[in-house]
Design an enzyme around this catalytic site. Structure first.
Site, PDB file in Angstrom:
ATOM      1  N   ASP A   1      -4.133  -5.365  12.101  1.00  0.00           N
ATOM      2  CA  ASP A   1      -3.538  -4.419  12.912  1.00  0.00           C
ATOM      3  C   ASP A   1      -2.833  -3.285  11.919  1.00  0.00           C
ATOM      4  O   ASP A   1      -2.407  -2.346  12.729  1.00  0.00           O
ATOM      5  CB  ASP A   1      -2.593  -4.869  13.934  1.00  0.00           C
ATOM      6  CG  ASP A   1      -1.412  -6.006  13.436  1.00  0.00           C
ATOM      7  OD1 ASP A   1      -1.690  -6.205  12.170  1.00  0.00           O
ATOM      8  OD2 ASP A   1      -0.628  -6.268  13.913  1.00  0.00           O
TER       9      ASP A   1
ATOM     10  N   GLU B   1       4.906 -13.532   0.013  1.00  0.00           N
ATOM     11  CA  GLU B   1       4.515 -12.501  -0.963  1.00  0.00           C
ATOM     12  C   GLU B   1       5.273 -13.003  -2.338  1.00  0.00           C
ATOM     13  O   GLU B   1       4.744 -13.029  -3.362  1.00  0.00           O
ATOM     14  CB  GLU B   1       4.941 -11.096  -0.479  1.00  0.00           C
ATOM     15  CG  GLU B   1       4.482 -10.539   0.578  1.00  0.00           C
ATOM     16  CD  GLU B   1       4.836 -10.824   2.185  1.00  0.00           C
ATOM     17  OE1 GLU B   1       5.799 -11.700   1.998  1.00  0.00           O
ATOM     18  OE2 GLU B   1       4.396 -10.178   2.959  1.00  0.00           O
TER      19      GLU B   1
END
Lengths: 357, 357
Positions: free
Chosen positions: B182, B265
């Site tokens: 998205d 991350e």
């Protein structure tokens, strides 16, 4: 060179209101920027295709001569006039980028981006012109009288502006399609609607309580509609569920869209005198879904508190980056309120001023 | 021919948990479908480019020979391995269509679509293969133990599966990038990250309370980070804000991503032994925004009540259309609950059975 021109149009309000039971008011329309040449190049490798330094507003040749891309066009297919109403919000630029990258695949397309604003957004333009797609950028605000309503008719003033532009510029061949900036368009849609003779229709996914709005097709003919919100509409279809040939549209010079939320499609299709037998079902007799009513989550642009001298931020990348974000309306900077801007250095939080001490 | 292969991998859990304080469990990984040839053709005109009848799973030549498009590739640029975690939901197929149409512009890209499922979705595959982009479709479900958590680590099992695929297939040149379905990706991003030597970083728009997450760059070097959620992270960046060269990744054969929401991350970048001086700032020294964390509004697939014999619907388009919607998970059909399916004929609401009486 940028040419600004202003049309004020004033149809016979009383007649229209009598027929459609909806008030109409004058509206403003500014043609902001235009480019009739197809500057699209091949796919991006290490550099962006160079955008023309100035939009070629005055070069109004309809036939594209400079096009290197798309390569498969023979230059004679019907033009698709793809109308996108948009309005200032923090997601506006990303949406335009994503949609533009889809439209880059489509030969012989003129993109009419109609912004719900009183003045022309140079930021919006700087993004649109990079695609190399022939386009017209309009500014046409929703009249104040509607803006205050709970159920404001969003996207109407700008779609009406596109209709006005089409008439003013005497576009009488090609196909008109209304494509919102957050919808998903399968590329196959464009080859389907390009040959529309009068009005073509097709399913739209993710609409309402059925998750679909579609014509009902039997033996290759449209006989009814499947839509979870009938609302006494004669044409219960979504804005993205039909295309109209400009030749056919030209037969109804007064056709327009009302400022009436929920009834825009129905009244527009009534105003062009549509008959059931005129409708061409597309998308494999309406069994495929080539357009989706995806919606992007909206949210308020946050305020970031930066109480130090902002010019100092130009010594690092944050100066330029924050200015860019502000011009796009993505966030606001304040020296007295909002979330305090801080930096992270090696896992530790530091005040921004750390950089300049 | 479709080849299914199953890897089960089991790193030394105790060691890893000690270092990262996060539990790891075995996971499943199925390679569902693969295509190493570039079947992309020019822009769509009146027909879709023909997709190969069967995915060429067994033809593993890395160099594209059949490519007619993109035209500007010289066939020797570093390959971009674009990893998209996805999961079944009603917006899944539209998102893949929209993202795929962006990736169609990008030469020398291998798309790794990793689905959070135990079995391979043929529906998902039928859409992916149409783009003609070289791709690998994986199925790798989130382990049950995490699925029950309030803050479930979404997208981790599938990203780990992609890392596993890269190692199993001994990919040691090119660039790894994690791109959600998205997000909005400006095409310029791809030319920027393609030359990543170790790790490149760049701003991501629409993240958190600053509306941006970015490295802080001074004199062309990354010196810190600007992100509204520090959370004691050493590398406070978004998943879409960095790219890693596979040559560099290969130096850390045990590098992985933890099942720890919010720290994927940070821990991944720690696990590859990243140093501040290794980071290459991109996007004009991190002053431009080439990737946006747009989010698509999700909603529950509605149930449509159809109490008549469904086979009758095959006499009109609704039979095929509703089957297609169901395979995509867009809606459900029930004969006892949900919104009653009705038709609209000439402005009047009729039961669906009207068509067959």
């Amino acid at each position: 060179m940028i040419i600004f021109s202003v049309y004020i149009f004033n149809p016979k309000e009383e007649e229209y209101e009598k027929e459609f039971h909806i008030p109409l008011v004058n509206e403003e329309l500014v043609v902001c920027y235009e480019n009739y040449e197809d500057y699209r190049k091949g796919p991006y490798m290490t550099t962006l295709p160079a955008a023309p330094e100035e939009p070629t507003t005055t070069q109004r040749q309809q036939q594209s001569t400079a096009s290197q891309y798309p390569v498969q066009s023979n230059g004679s297919e019907p033009m698709i006039y793809f109308v996108t109403p948009t309005y200032p919000r923090r997601e506006q630029i990303p949406e335009i980028i994503r949609l533009g990258q889809t439209l880059m695949h489509v030969a012989r397309l003129h993109w009419i981006v109609a912004d719900d604003t009183t003045s022309c957004s140079a930021t919006l333009n700087s993004h649109i012109k990079k695609f190399g797609i022939p386009y017209t950028q309009l500014a046409s605000p929703m009249p104040e009288v509607y803006r205050l309503r709970k159920n404001a008719p969003r996207g109407v003033a700008n779609r009406r502006a596109a209709l006005s532009w089409i008439r003013t510029n005497n576009k009488r061949s090609g196909v008109l399609y209304f494509g919102d900036d957050d919808n998903t368009f399968d590329l196959k849609l464009f080859s389907e609607i390009r040959t529309t003779k009068k009005v073509s229709m097709f399913p739209v996914g993710l609409i309402g309580d059925y998750a679909i709005s579609t014509p009902i097709v039997r033996n290759g003919r449209v006989e009814g509609f499947f839509d979870s919100w009938p609302a006494k509409r004669k044409w219960p279809v979504d804005m993205a569920g039909f295309a109209v040939s400009l030749e056919y549209l030209a037969r109804s010079p007064n056709a327009t869209m009302p400022f009436k939320a929920g009834y825009e499609e129905d009244e527009f299709l009534k105003s062009i005198g549509l008959k059931l037998e005129d409708i061409e079902p597309k998308a494999n007799n309406c069994t495929e879904i080539l357009v989706w009513h995806t919606q992007t989550k909206g949210s308020k642009a946050p305020t970031v508190r930066i109480s130090m001298d902002r010019q100092k931020l130009d010594k690092v990348n944050l100066g330029g980056l924050l200015k860019r974000l502000e011009t796009m309306g993505v966030n606001h900077i304040s020296d007295t309120e909002g979330t305090t801007a801080q930096a992270i250095v090696n896992g530790s939080v530091k005040p921004l001023s750390f950089w300049f001490s």
